[in-house]
Scaffold this motif. Structure first.
Motif, PDB file in Angstrom:
ATOM      1  N   ARG A  24       0.865  -1.184   0.000  1.00 51.32           N
ATOM      2  CA  ARG A  24       0.000   0.000   0.000  1.00 51.32           C
ATOM      3  C   ARG A  24       0.891   1.219   0.000  1.00 51.32           C
ATOM      4  NH1 ARG A  24      -4.638  -0.652   4.605  1.00 51.32           N
ATOM      5  NH2 ARG A  24      -5.815  -2.288   3.568  1.00 51.32           N
ATOM      6  N   ASN A  52      -1.836  -0.652  12.725  1.00 50.43           N
ATOM      7  CA  ASN A  52      -3.187  -0.110  12.926  1.00 50.43           C
ATOM      8  C   ASN A  52      -3.282   1.344  12.479  1.00 50.43           C
ATOM      9  OD1 ASN A  52      -4.312  -2.467  13.913  1.00 50.43           O
ATOM     10  ND2 ASN A  52      -3.780  -2.002  16.029  1.00 50.43           N
ATOM     11  N   ARG A  57      -3.022   1.492   8.564  1.00 50.43           N
ATOM     12  CA  ARG A  57      -4.228   0.979   7.888  1.00 50.43           C
ATOM     13  C   ARG A  57      -5.319   2.049   7.763  1.00 50.43           C
ATOM     14  NH1 ARG A  57      -3.841  -3.679  11.369  1.00 50.43           N
ATOM     15  NH2 ARG A  57      -2.582  -5.213  10.298  1.00 50.43           N
ATOM     16  N   SER A  63      -2.489   0.269  -4.204  1.00 48.18           N
ATOM     17  CA  SER A  63      -2.263  -1.005  -3.513  1.00 48.18           C
ATOM     18  C   SER A  63      -2.158  -2.109  -4.559  1.00 48.18           C
ATOM     19  CB  SER A  63      -3.373  -1.303  -2.512  1.00 48.18           C
ATOM     20  OG  SER A  63      -4.600  -1.475  -3.171  1.00 48.18           O
TER      21      SER A  63
END
Length: 199
Positions: free
Chosen positions: A137, A161, A164, A171
């Motif tokens: 990503r 986390n 994200r 991606s």
């Protein structure tokens, strides 16, 4: 009887630690295995043999080293699996499972160019072991993001986390060439064209 063979194993390991010829140590272990009765002590000897092969494998570099040790990790893995199954409730089996876990360890590292021209795709290099796919990503860099991850840079779960939740510019996934030898390998990958900016 087991105690006598354990003493022999310790003696051989001590001599090996004094930098004896590696193949002499293997021959001595194989001789000890031939003489050992069909008891759990055989598992201890086999694990030492498996560790010997893992040591040879640790110094093998695919496509650089001599092919003599190309199967060293696989040989260590096969021996450890045999010990784990045959002597399942012993210390040797526990050692075998630890060795298997080391050999099966998954690892993936990516290196990318720090600066890429916006006119074409960028390039990167993946080093991987026991992994068949990599997922990527690209997210935009900002001072605010830098500040947010400053204290958690080495705390993988917390860092993941935070990342994200960021806006994803691109991606993709890369299917890696199949390998079954348990060694690290490398492969190049392309990074899609991006507009000028920091990512």
């Amino acid at each position: 009887v087991d105690a006598l063979y354990d003493v022999d194993l310790q003696r051989l390991a001590f001599v090996h630690g004094l930098k004896s010829q590696p193949t002499q140590y293997l021959r001595a272990l194989e001789q000890l295995l031939k003489e050992a009765p069909e008891q759990p002590v055989r598992g201890n000897i086999q694990i030492e043999i498996a560790r010997w092969y893992k040591e040879r494998g640790d110094s093998y570099i695919p496509s650089v080293s001599d092919d003599q040790w190309q199967r060293a990790y696989l040989t260590a893995y096969e021996i450890a699996n045999q010990v784990s199954e045959k002597y399942s409730n012993t210390g040797a089996a526990q050692n075998a499972r630890s060795l298997i876990a080391l050999l099966e360890h998954k690892d993936l590292q990516a290196k990318v160019e720090h600066v890429a021209l916006p006119s074409g795709p960028g390039r990167g290099l993946l080093t991987y072991r026991n992994v068949d796919k990599a997922y990527f990503r690209i997210i935009p860099y900002s001072k605010a993001l830098e500040k947010e991850i400053e204290g958690i840079r080495y705390k993988e779960e917390k860092l993941a986390n935070v990342l994200r939740k960021q806006l994803v510019i691109a991606s993709w996934e890369v299917k890696l060439p199949a390998t079954e030898d348990l060694y690290p390998h490398s492969a190049e990958f392309k990074i899609p064209n991006l507009e000028s900016g920091q990512y």
